[in-house]
Design a protein around this motif. Structure first.
Motif, short mmCIF file in Angstrom:
data_model
loop_
_atom_site.label_atom_id
_atom_site.label_comp_id
_atom_site.label_asym_id
_atom_site.label_seq_id
_atom_site.Cartn_x
_atom_site.Cartn_y
_atom_site.Cartn_z
N LEU A 86 28.37 32.15 34.68
CA LEU A 86 29.26 33.14 35.53
C LEU A 86 29.18 34.44 36.02
O LEU A 86 29.34 34.95 37.11
CB LEU A 86 30.71 32.82 34.89
N MET A 87 28.72 35.14 34.79
CA MET A 87 28.54 36.70 35.15
C MET A 87 27.64 37.20 36.09
O MET A 87 28.19 38.16 36.98
CB MET A 87 28.62 37.37 33.77
N PRO A 88 26.62 36.53 36.46
CA PRO A 88 25.84 37.13 37.39
C PRO A 88 26.47 37.28 38.78
O PRO A 88 26.43 38.15 39.41
CB PRO A 88 24.17 36.47 37.19
N GLY A 89 26.81 35.74 39.02
CA GLY A 89 27.61 35.70 40.25
C GLY A 89 29.03 36.68 40.48
O GLY A 89 29.08 37.17 41.47
N LEU A 90 29.67 36.81 39.15
CA LEU A 90 30.91 37.51 39.32
C LEU A 90 30.69 39.20 39.45
O LEU A 90 31.37 39.75 40.21
CB LEU A 90 31.54 37.40 37.86
N VAL A 91 29.50 39.59 38.85
CA VAL A 91 29.21 41.01 39.13
C VAL A 91 28.90 41.33 40.43
O VAL A 91 29.19 42.17 40.86
CB VAL A 91 27.83 41.50 38.05
N GLU A 92 28.06 40.28 41.21
CA GLU A 92 27.61 40.49 42.33
C GLU A 92 28.69 40.48 43.36
O GLU A 92 28.94 41.40 44.26
CB GLU A 92 26.65 39.20 43.02
N ILE A 93 30.01 39.60 42.95
CA ILE A 93 31.14 39.76 44.01
C ILE A 93 31.87 40.96 43.58
O ILE A 93 32.25 41.69 44.59
CB ILE A 93 32.20 38.45 43.69
N ILE A 94 31.75 41.59 42.33
CA ILE A 94 32.62 42.80 42.07
C ILE A 94 32.02 44.00 42.71
O ILE A 94 32.55 44.85 43.35
CB ILE A 94 32.82 43.04 40.71
N GLU A 95 30.50 44.10 42.86
CA GLU A 95 29.94 45.03 43.24
C GLU A 95 30.16 45.23 44.84
O GLU A 95 30.06 46.40 45.38
CB GLU A 95 28.48 45.11 42.85
N PRO B 163 49.61 40.26 41.10
CA PRO B 163 48.53 40.41 42.08
C PRO B 163 47.05 40.63 41.46
O PRO B 163 46.26 39.94 42.07
CB PRO B 163 48.94 41.63 42.90
N ALA B 164 46.95 41.44 40.48
CA ALA B 164 45.70 41.69 40.17
C ALA B 164 45.01 40.58 39.34
O ALA B 164 43.91 40.45 39.56
CB ALA B 164 45.48 43.03 39.11
N HIS B 165 45.68 39.71 38.57
CA HIS B 165 45.33 38.80 37.96
C HIS B 165 44.95 37.45 38.71
O HIS B 165 44.08 36.80 38.60
CB HIS B 165 46.46 38.41 36.77
N ARG B 166 45.85 37.48 39.77
CA ARG B 166 45.56 36.36 41.00
C ARG B 166 44.43 36.75 41.68
O ARG B 166 43.51 35.78 41.87
CB ARG B 166 46.69 36.47 41.73
N TRP B 167 43.98 37.99 41.92
CA TRP B 167 42.88 38.48 42.32
C TRP B 167 41.70 38.23 41.52
O TRP B 167 40.66 37.51 41.93
CB TRP B 167 42.90 39.79 42.63
N LEU B 168 41.72 38.26 40.13
CA LEU B 168 40.64 37.93 39.16
C LEU B 168 40.40 36.69 39.20
O LEU B 168 39.41 36.10 39.23
CB LEU B 168 41.06 38.42 37.89
N ARG B 169 41.49 35.56 39.32
CA ARG B 169 41.13 34.30 39.21
C ARG B 169 40.47 33.76 40.42
O ARG B 169 39.65 32.86 40.32
CB ARG B 169 42.68 33.53 38.93
N ARG B 170 40.77 34.41 41.52
CA ARG B 170 40.04 33.95 42.80
C ARG B 170 38.64 34.30 42.62
O ARG B 170 37.82 33.48 43.04
CB ARG B 170 40.58 34.74 44.02
N LEU B 171 38.32 35.75 42.07
CA LEU B 171 37.02 35.93 41.98
C LEU B 171 35.97 34.84 41.04
O LEU B 171 34.94 34.50 41.23
CB LEU B 171 36.82 37.26 41.40
N VAL B 172 36.68 34.66 39.81
CA VAL B 172 36.15 33.78 38.98
C VAL B 172 35.89 32.41 39.40
O VAL B 172 34.77 31.68 39.36
CB VAL B 172 36.91 33.45 37.66
N THR B 173 37.04 31.88 40.26
CA THR B 173 36.77 30.63 40.90
C THR B 173 35.59 30.69 41.92
O THR B 173 34.79 29.62 42.00
CB THR B 173 37.95 30.38 41.70
N ARG B 174 35.55 31.71 42.79
CA ARG B 174 34.14 31.92 43.63
C ARG B 174 33.21 31.91 42.84
O ARG B 174 32.17 31.05 43.32
CB ARG B 174 34.33 33.06 44.36
N ALA B 175 32.90 32.66 41.79
CA ALA B 175 31.44 32.91 41.03
C ALA B 175 31.45 31.20 40.35
O ALA B 175 30.17 30.99 40.32
CB ALA B 175 31.75 33.78 39.82
N ALA B 176 32.11 30.89 39.89
CA ALA B 176 31.98 29.08 39.37
C ALA B 176 31.48 28.35 40.42
O ALA B 176 30.50 27.54 40.27
CB ALA B 176 33.31 28.56 38.76
#
Length: 213
Positions: free
Chosen positions: A11-20, A197-210
């Motif tokens: 998960l983390m490579p994709g999640l880092v790409e999204i965050i960057e 709101p911040a946690h909902r945003w985090l969950r959306r990002l993790v879902t995208r990375a997955a």
């Protein structure tokens, strides 16, 4: 976030790409997941989100809901993971028939967060009236793969993880010689953070990375 090394590798490579791209000012910490029940860590605020395989937790939350109780946690399935048997190249079982008898007769390495030499593979074997000999437990999937790549031990790892290890060319993967339900990888969080709101945003990002993994 808390997750096992196999999950983080996926998960983390994709999640880092999204965050960057979307939120370069955000910092995250990934902690090692060392339990199949991270509710205490979530409840006490040590982590904000746990990602992994939590069958007992989900069963408990489902039972609470069926009894009319209010669960203190929420969860969401991210993906189903298939598991494969992993061994070194040139292993006696790397070619030829890979039967249940040959699998059970081999020496095994188990990834166990608790150190207990019994896991969901052993539960599946027990339902068939079979057992295997576990001669070593470790608490990291990466370590398990590295050990079997240099020994005659077998281990069972997530199929998606093997390609992310960097040593996939040193091992052989074989389909398990018995039926086993796919492992459902979930993210779990405390109800008190559900609408933040911040946690909902985090969950959306993790879902995208997955979804992209």
């Amino acid at each position: 976030l808390a997750m096992a090394d196999a999950t983080a590798a996926e998960l983390m490579p994709g999640l880092v790409e999204i965050i960057e791209q979307d939120a370069p000012g955000v910092s995250m910490r990934v902690l090692p997941l060392t339990t199949r029940d991270p509710r205490r860590l979530l409840d006490e605020g040590h982590i904000d989100l746990a990602v992994g395989f939590f069958p007992a937790v989900l069963a408990d939350l489902t039972a609470q809901a069926q009894a009319g109780g209010k669960a203190a946690f929420e969860y969401q399935r991210l993906y189903n993971g298939e598991y494969v048997c992993v061994m070194r190249k040139g292993h006696p079982l790397a070619s030829g028939p890979f039967t249940l008898k040959r699998f059970c007769s081999a020496h095994h390495l188990l990834v166990s967060f608790s150190g207990r030499p019994f896991g969901f593979v052993d539960e599946a074997l027990a339902s068939l009236g079979q057992t295997r000999r576990i001669v070593l437990t470790v608490n990291q999937f990466f370590t398990a793969g590295r050990v079997v790549s240099q020994s005659d031990l077998l281990t069972v790892l997530p199929a998606r993880f093997v390609s992310a290890t960097g040593y996939a060319d040193e091992v052989v993967t074989r389909e398990l010689p018995f039926a086993m339900d796919p492992v459902s990888v979930q993210m779990l969080w405390p109800l008190r953070l559900d609408s933040a709101p911040a946690h909902r945003w985090l969950r959306r990002l993790v879902t995208r990375a997955a979804a992209a993994a």
